[in-house]
Motif scaffolding. Structure first.
Motif, PDB file in Angstrom:
ATOM      1  N   ASP A  12      -7.872  -7.083 -22.045  1.00 30.56           N
ATOM      2  CA  ASP A  12      -8.419  -6.829 -23.225  1.00 30.56           C
ATOM      3  C   ASP A  12      -7.697  -6.429 -24.434  1.00 30.56           C
ATOM      4  O   ASP A  12      -7.832  -6.438 -25.718  1.00 30.56           O
ATOM      5  CB  ASP A  12      -9.490  -5.432 -23.035  1.00 30.56           C
ATOM      6  N   LEU A  13      -6.155  -6.361 -24.145  1.00 34.11           N
ATOM      7  CA  LEU A  13      -5.139  -6.129 -25.085  1.00 34.11           C
ATOM      8  C   LEU A  13      -4.851  -7.511 -25.639  1.00 34.11           C
ATOM      9  O   LEU A  13      -4.156  -7.413 -26.766  1.00 34.11           O
ATOM     10  CB  LEU A  13      -3.906  -5.747 -24.507  1.00 34.11           C
ATOM     11  N   LEU A  14      -5.218  -8.629 -25.163  1.00 27.30           N
ATOM     12  CA  LEU A  14      -4.871  -9.970 -25.831  1.00 27.30           C
ATOM     13  C   LEU A  14      -5.788 -10.182 -26.752  1.00 27.30           C
ATOM     14  O   LEU A  14      -6.920 -10.032 -26.775  1.00 27.30           O
ATOM     15  CB  LEU A  14      -5.044 -10.947 -24.625  1.00 27.30           C
ATOM     16  N   ARG A  15      -5.082 -10.728 -27.875  1.00 29.89           N
ATOM     17  CA  ARG A  15      -5.929 -11.440 -29.051  1.00 29.89           C
ATOM     18  C   ARG A  15      -5.944 -12.727 -29.248  1.00 29.89           C
ATOM     19  O   ARG A  15      -4.647 -13.152 -29.161  1.00 29.89           O
ATOM     20  CB  ARG A  15      -5.503 -10.515 -30.344  1.00 29.89           C
ATOM     21  N   PRO A  16      -6.981 -13.383 -29.232  1.00 28.46           N
ATOM     22  CA  PRO A  16      -6.828 -14.991 -28.985  1.00 28.46           C
ATOM     23  C   PRO A  16      -6.342 -15.285 -30.419  1.00 28.46           C
ATOM     24  O   PRO A  16      -6.495 -14.898 -31.495  1.00 28.46           O
ATOM     25  CB  PRO A  16      -8.410 -15.293 -28.911  1.00 28.46           C
ATOM     26  N   VAL A  17      -5.553 -16.412 -30.367  1.00 27.20           N
ATOM     27  CA  VAL A  17      -5.195 -17.403 -31.361  1.00 27.20           C
ATOM     28  C   VAL A  17      -5.563 -18.863 -31.005  1.00 27.20           C
ATOM     29  O   VAL A  17      -5.328 -19.050 -30.024  1.00 27.20           O
ATOM     30  CB  VAL A  17      -3.624 -17.183 -31.768  1.00 27.20           C
ATOM     31  N   ASN A  18      -5.172 -19.556 -31.978  1.00 25.54           N
ATOM     32  CA  ASN A  18      -5.530 -21.126 -31.859  1.00 25.54           C
ATOM     33  C   ASN A  18      -4.410 -21.835 -32.515  1.00 25.54           C
ATOM     34  O   ASN A  18      -4.380 -23.071 -32.355  1.00 25.54           O
ATOM     35  CB  ASN A  18      -6.729 -21.310 -32.555  1.00 25.54           C
ATOM     36  N   SER A  19      -3.389 -21.250 -32.798  1.00 26.76           N
ATOM     37  CA  SER A  19      -2.165 -22.075 -33.392  1.00 26.76           C
ATOM     38  C   SER A  19      -1.233 -22.621 -32.262  1.00 26.76           C
ATOM     39  O   SER A  19      -0.764 -21.827 -31.474  1.00 26.76           O
ATOM     40  CB  SER A  19      -1.441 -21.145 -34.454  1.00 26.76           C
ATOM     41  N   PRO A  20      -0.970 -23.919 -32.328  1.00 23.76           N
ATOM     42  CA  PRO A  20      -0.068 -24.386 -31.457  1.00 23.76           C
ATOM     43  C   PRO A  20       1.353 -24.160 -31.478  1.00 23.76           C
ATOM     44  O   PRO A  20       1.937 -23.958 -32.725  1.00 23.76           O
ATOM     45  CB  PRO A  20      -0.277 -25.938 -31.378  1.00 23.76           C
ATOM     46  N   LEU A  21       2.260 -24.050 -30.750  1.00 17.65           N
ATOM     47  CA  LEU A  21       3.730 -23.891 -30.761  1.00 17.65           C
ATOM     48  C   LEU A  21       4.374 -25.237 -30.573  1.00 17.65           C
ATOM     49  O   LEU A  21       4.250 -26.010 -29.521  1.00 17.65           O
ATOM     50  CB  LEU A  21       4.312 -23.054 -29.651  1.00 17.65           C
ATOM     51  N   VAL A  22       5.228 -25.538 -31.585  1.00 19.81           N
ATOM     52  CA  VAL A  22       5.943 -26.882 -31.455  1.00 19.81           C
ATOM     53  C   VAL A  22       7.268 -26.670 -31.205  1.00 19.81           C
ATOM     54  O   VAL A  22       7.972 -26.097 -31.671  1.00 19.81           O
ATOM     55  CB  VAL A  22       5.734 -27.697 -32.992  1.00 19.81           C
ATOM     56  N   GLY A  23       7.924 -27.238 -30.036  1.00 19.88           N
ATOM     57  CA  GLY A  23       9.164 -27.056 -29.344  1.00 19.88           C
ATOM     58  C   GLY A  23      10.064 -28.225 -30.010  1.00 19.88           C
ATOM     59  O   GLY A  23       9.794 -29.155 -30.886  1.00 19.88           O
ATOM     60  N   PHE A  24      11.433 -28.044 -29.543  1.00 27.40           N
ATOM     61  CA  PHE A  24      12.474 -29.082 -29.983  1.00 27.40           C
ATOM     62  C   PHE A  24      11.845 -30.561 -29.762  1.00 27.40           C
ATOM     63  O   PHE A  24      12.526 -31.517 -30.353  1.00 27.40           O
ATOM     64  CB  PHE A  24      13.582 -28.763 -29.473  1.00 27.40           C
ATOM     65  N   SER A  25      11.315 -30.937 -28.534  1.00 32.41           N
ATOM     66  CA  SER A  25      10.939 -31.941 -28.113  1.00 32.41           C
ATOM     67  C   SER A  25       9.877 -32.513 -29.008  1.00 32.41           C
ATOM     68  O   SER A  25       9.426 -33.834 -28.878  1.00 32.41           O
ATOM     69  CB  SER A  25      10.470 -31.853 -26.423  1.00 32.41           C
ATOM     70  N   GLY A  26       8.948 -31.940 -29.842  1.00 34.14           N
ATOM     71  CA  GLY A  26       8.102 -31.958 -30.462  1.00 34.14           C
ATOM     72  C   GLY A  26       6.833 -32.070 -29.976  1.00 34.14           C
ATOM     73  O   GLY A  26       5.524 -32.226 -30.276  1.00 34.14           O
ATOM     74  N   LYS A  27       6.779 -31.589 -28.467  1.00 41.06           N
ATOM     75  CA  LYS A  27       5.596 -31.314 -27.896  1.00 41.06           C
ATOM     76  C   LYS A  27       4.737 -29.998 -28.332  1.00 41.06           C
ATOM     77  O   LYS A  27       5.597 -28.869 -28.391  1.00 41.06           O
ATOM     78  CB  LYS A  27       6.037 -31.241 -26.292  1.00 41.06           C
ATOM     79  N   LYS A  28       3.778 -29.976 -28.239  1.00 41.47           N
ATOM     80  CA  LYS A  28       2.868 -28.803 -28.743  1.00 41.47           C
ATOM     81  C   LYS A  28       2.406 -28.266 -27.391  1.00 41.47           C
ATOM     82  O   LYS A  28       1.900 -28.615 -26.412  1.00 41.47           O
ATOM     83  CB  LYS A  28       1.581 -29.204 -29.498  1.00 41.47           C
ATOM     84  N   VAL A  29       2.380 -26.995 -27.417  1.00 40.68           N
ATOM     85  CA  VAL A  29       1.742 -25.886 -26.371  1.00 40.68           C
ATOM     86  C   VAL A  29       0.813 -25.128 -27.172  1.00 40.68           C
ATOM     87  O   VAL A  29       1.256 -24.202 -27.821  1.00 40.68           O
ATOM     88  CB  VAL A  29       2.917 -25.263 -25.428  1.00 40.68           C
ATOM     89  N   GLN A  30      -0.314 -25.073 -26.513  1.00 41.72           N
ATOM     90  CA  GLN A  30      -1.490 -24.244 -27.108  1.00 41.72           C
ATOM     91  C   GLN A  30      -1.427 -22.628 -26.386  1.00 41.72           C
ATOM     92  O   GLN A  30      -1.266 -22.512 -25.341  1.00 41.72           O
ATOM     93  CB  GLN A  30      -2.805 -24.654 -26.619  1.00 41.72           C
ATOM     94  N   SER A  31      -1.247 -21.884 -27.324  1.00 42.91           N
ATOM     95  CA  SER A  31      -0.974 -20.487 -26.929  1.00 42.91           C
ATOM     96  C   SER A  31      -2.201 -19.862 -26.483  1.00 42.91           C
ATOM     97  O   SER A  31      -3.373 -20.275 -26.641  1.00 42.91           O
ATOM     98  CB  SER A  31      -0.277 -19.390 -28.128  1.00 42.91           C
ATOM     99  N   VAL A  32      -2.029 -18.887 -25.445  1.00 42.33           N
ATOM    100  CA  VAL A  32      -3.112 -18.146 -25.186  1.00 42.33           C
ATOM    101  C   VAL A  32      -3.642 -17.132 -25.893  1.00 42.33           C
ATOM    102  O   VAL A  32      -4.835 -16.933 -26.400  1.00 42.33           O
ATOM    103  CB  VAL A  32      -2.967 -17.647 -23.740  1.00 42.33           C
ATOM    104  N   SER A  33      -2.634 -16.251 -26.452  1.00 38.77           N
ATOM    105  CA  SER A  33      -3.090 -14.990 -27.208  1.00 38.77           C
ATOM    106  C   SER A  33      -1.873 -14.439 -27.683  1.00 38.77           C
ATOM    107  O   SER A  33      -0.848 -14.911 -27.506  1.00 38.77           O
ATOM    108  CB  SER A  33      -3.979 -14.057 -26.444  1.00 38.77           C
ATOM    109  N   THR A  34      -2.101 -13.267 -28.674  1.00 38.94           N
ATOM    110  CA  THR A  34      -0.889 -12.457 -29.023  1.00 38.94           C
ATOM    111  C   THR A  34      -1.260 -10.932 -28.385  1.00 38.94           C
ATOM    112  O   THR A  34      -2.283 -10.622 -28.118  1.00 38.94           O
ATOM    113  CB  THR A  34      -0.940 -12.294 -30.328  1.00 38.94           C
ATOM    114  N   VAL A  35      -0.212 -10.325 -28.216  1.00 40.64           N
ATOM    115  CA  VAL A  35      -0.178  -9.029 -27.462  1.00 40.64           C
ATOM    116  C   VAL A  35       0.952  -8.068 -28.268  1.00 40.64           C
ATOM    117  O   VAL A  35       2.106  -8.634 -28.327  1.00 40.64           O
ATOM    118  CB  VAL A  35      -0.238  -8.997 -26.164  1.00 40.64           C
ATOM    119  N   THR A  36       0.877  -6.902 -28.723  1.00 38.24           N
ATOM    120  CA  THR A  36       1.931  -6.079 -29.427  1.00 38.24           C
ATOM    121  C   THR A  36       2.374  -5.152 -28.255  1.00 38.24           C
ATOM    122  O   THR A  36       1.357  -4.079 -27.581  1.00 38.24           O
ATOM    123  CB  THR A  36       1.359  -5.349 -30.597  1.00 38.24           C
TER     124      THR A  36
END
Length: 297
Positions: A191-215
């Motif tokens: 329940d601490l996780l907050r959903p997000v839809n922005s992908p992370l782009v690494g040096f290889s150019g491959k996108k990884v979909q994030s699950v959520s954010t947490v503080t």
């Protein structure tokens, strides 16, 4: 309270283990600095890595409170002793899965405004605190490092009171990342996780979909020289040999200065400059583990 004063209070305590003489040629060490703990010259007592480690261990064992408790003039320091004496809830060592994320349109616009402001003014809107100590690195900082090397800086952080190993310090990352298996080992509710839809782009150019954010609260450094801040992690699921990645957002908030040659990070605290030494063995193990993962793909 400076470490030298603490040492004077506990010097007769049987729990304190006095170290051997400093290794290396004494003629090559700084004779203007003297360590009361090693009883030798080369570095100041307040800079002594071995003494800091012993102090931290004694505090976690609850053996140092009686000595520091005699100083009733510094209630704030006593509060720090109580807080630091809390043992970690556990220890996160190795994971086999991973991390990733991205930024929203609003955050990108805000970031662009800051960049434009710096370009127009030629300086940062924040002024420098002239009272801060200068952060420097010397040959002594590299004594515990095996050279030559091209290892990454891999450290241990206290995340929600768990000693979390295999944390990569990455100046090239614009985000702070927590891999999902590490989040699970922190025994926190989803329940601490907050959903997000922005992908992370690494040096290889491959996108990884994030699950959520947490503080989460993160502690860096050792008693007394610690910094505690809430870090906004992007929680992702992908293969990785690391538990977390600390990127520029948190490194800048801590005012961290890194040296890959010394495998060390240094940062200012209320009680002076603190340093955290990277774990060279862990760095090599993580690198080999990542190579093994690439071969399996």
């Amino acid at each position: 309270m400076p470490l030298e004063q603490v040492l004077l209070q506990i010097k007769d305590d049987p729990s304190l283990k006095w170290p051997v003489k400093i290794k290396g040629d004494p003629d090559k060490r700084n004779r203007n600095k003297y360590c009361c703990f090693h009883r030798d010259h080369g570095h100041d007592t307040d800079e002594c890595f071995d003494l800091k480690q012993q102090m931290e261990n004694l505090i976690r064992q609850g053996k140092l409170r009686n000595f520091l408790g005699r100083d009733h003039k510094d209630e704030k320091l006593k509060g720090k002793v109580e807080e630091s004496s809390q043992p970690p809830l556990g220890e996160i060592r190795v994971i086999i899965r991973g991390n990733s994320i991205g930024q929203s349109s609003k955050s990108r616009k805000t970031y662009l405004k800051v960049v434009q402001n710096v370009q127009l003014s030629g300086r940062s809107p924040r002024t420098r605190n002239t009272n801060e100590q200068a952060i420097t690195f010397t040959d002594e900082d590299a004594e515990r490092v095996h050279h030559p090397h091209d290892d990454a800086i891999v450290i241990t952080l206290l995340i929600t009171n768990y000693a979390t190993r295999r944390v990569l310090v990455d100046n090239g990352s614009s985000v702070d990342i927590l891999y999902y298996p590490a989040f699970q080992q922190l025994r926190l509710g989803r329940d601490l996780l907050r959903p997000v839809n922005s992908p992370l782009v690494g040096f290889s150019g491959k996108k990884v979909q994030s699950v959520s954010t947490v503080t989460l609260p993160v502690v860096v450094g050792t008693y007394l020289q610690q910094v505690t801040k809430h870090v906004n992690f992007l929680v992702v699921v992908c293969s990785s040999s690391y538990n977390a990645i600390i990127g520029r957002p948190t490194l800048n908030s801590w005012k961290v200065v890194t040296s890959t040659y010394h495998l060390t990070v240094k940062f200012p605290t209320e009680y002076g400059i603190e340093q955290v030494q990277g774990d060279q063995l862990a760095a090599k193990e993580c690198y080999l583990a990542m190579l093994a993962m690439d071969k399996q793909v």
